[in-house]
Design an enzyme around this catalytic site. Sequence first.
Site, PDB file in Angstrom:
ATOM      1  N   SER A   1       0.840  -1.199   0.000  1.00 45.88           N
ATOM      2  CA  SER A   1       0.000   0.000   0.000  1.00 45.88           C
ATOM      3  C   SER A   1       0.879   1.255   0.000  1.00 45.88           C
ATOM      4  O   SER A   1       1.629   1.484  -0.939  1.00 45.88           O
ATOM      5  CB  SER A   1      -0.941  -0.047   1.199  1.00 45.88           C
TER       6      SER A   1
ATOM      7  N   HIS B   1      -7.497  -5.982   0.299  1.00 45.04           N
ATOM      8  CA  HIS B   1      -6.371  -5.045   0.250  1.00 45.04           C
ATOM      9  C   HIS B   1      -5.175  -5.559   1.042  1.00 45.04           C
ATOM     10  O   HIS B   1      -4.024  -5.322   0.667  1.00 45.04           O
ATOM     11  CB  HIS B   1      -6.815  -3.684   0.794  1.00 45.04           C
TER      12      HIS B   1
END
Length: 342
Positions: free
Chosen positions: A180, A330
């Site tokens: 991320s 995610h």
Amino acid sequence: MIFLLCSVFGIAISIFFVFYIHDAYLAMKFQSFVDQQKEQMRSNSKKRIDPNSLFMATDLSKSVEDNCRLDYEYQVAYYLYTGVDRSLNKNNGRPSKTFVFLHGLGGQMAQFEGLFNFIPNEYSVFSLDYCGCGLSKRAFNSHIGRSAHELTTNGLTNVVEKFIEKHIFPSDSIVLVGHSMGASIATRLAKRLGEKCEALVLLSPKNKFKKGELELIQRVQKIPTPVFSLYRLFDRCKGLRSPSVNRCFSNEATPSQRAQLWIWNRESDTFIWKMMLMGIESVFTPSFVFPSVPTLVITGDEDSLSPPSEKELYQDLQKNISFEVVAAGHCVLVENHTRYIR
């Protein structure tokens, strides 16, 4: 009128107190559950270890927390495992290699723990908790002497670069693994390291911010930190199925994975989180040239924050970039880390 205001205020305080107690109860419950699961996993792993396996664990009985070190110059906690065959590597001319793991916004290096022990034991492993994150938050007062610039993507890149110079063997080649926001740091760091960077692995990178996402960041900036902390408290009140957990996982995530992420989310410092969010940069910005290094991009098929559709953004780049979609949300580094162990 005064009586009415006092009554409303009293009710509000009572509701907050109930949510606070509920949050503390969930924290103890989930921590106990996670500890039991880890102990069971370590017990099972010891029975299955094959001494001839390429991916034999360095020591599954040890965790990031048990082996962290403190750097008082930068007030940061870090993890460093030194490859056992380093001296032999230097004698026979084969270069050593260090895997550097960089966590994302609101994360911590413990999220990579499932990967550390599966790196071939001849190589080194390095990671750190940014200022105010994870073990760095526990060891140091994260609010003292921290400028806004220091917590931007560029500022964090500077800190990681200095850590590499300070703690990693100068002769080592480096493989950067970023998740991320950590992927944005890794891409910028790869450019600075040049030929020293052997490869780049980007897990769920945030490649580009949409207009609505930028507007949301601006709105969050205006919310006072105590008020946003209250929002976070309510956001995780549903436990394993709270929005704070669902945003990062697919429906297939296990209860233990959800419990661990809930704990990590709770530990994230709101003030530091907001500061980093204000200075966050995506992997692709108008003035940024992507580093020329072999790159593997891995994203989850149910990742709503960094969707697989963003693969199109890589089409105009070098041919040494491969893209892989795995079954996960995610937080692929937790939910499906065994899928990309190579």
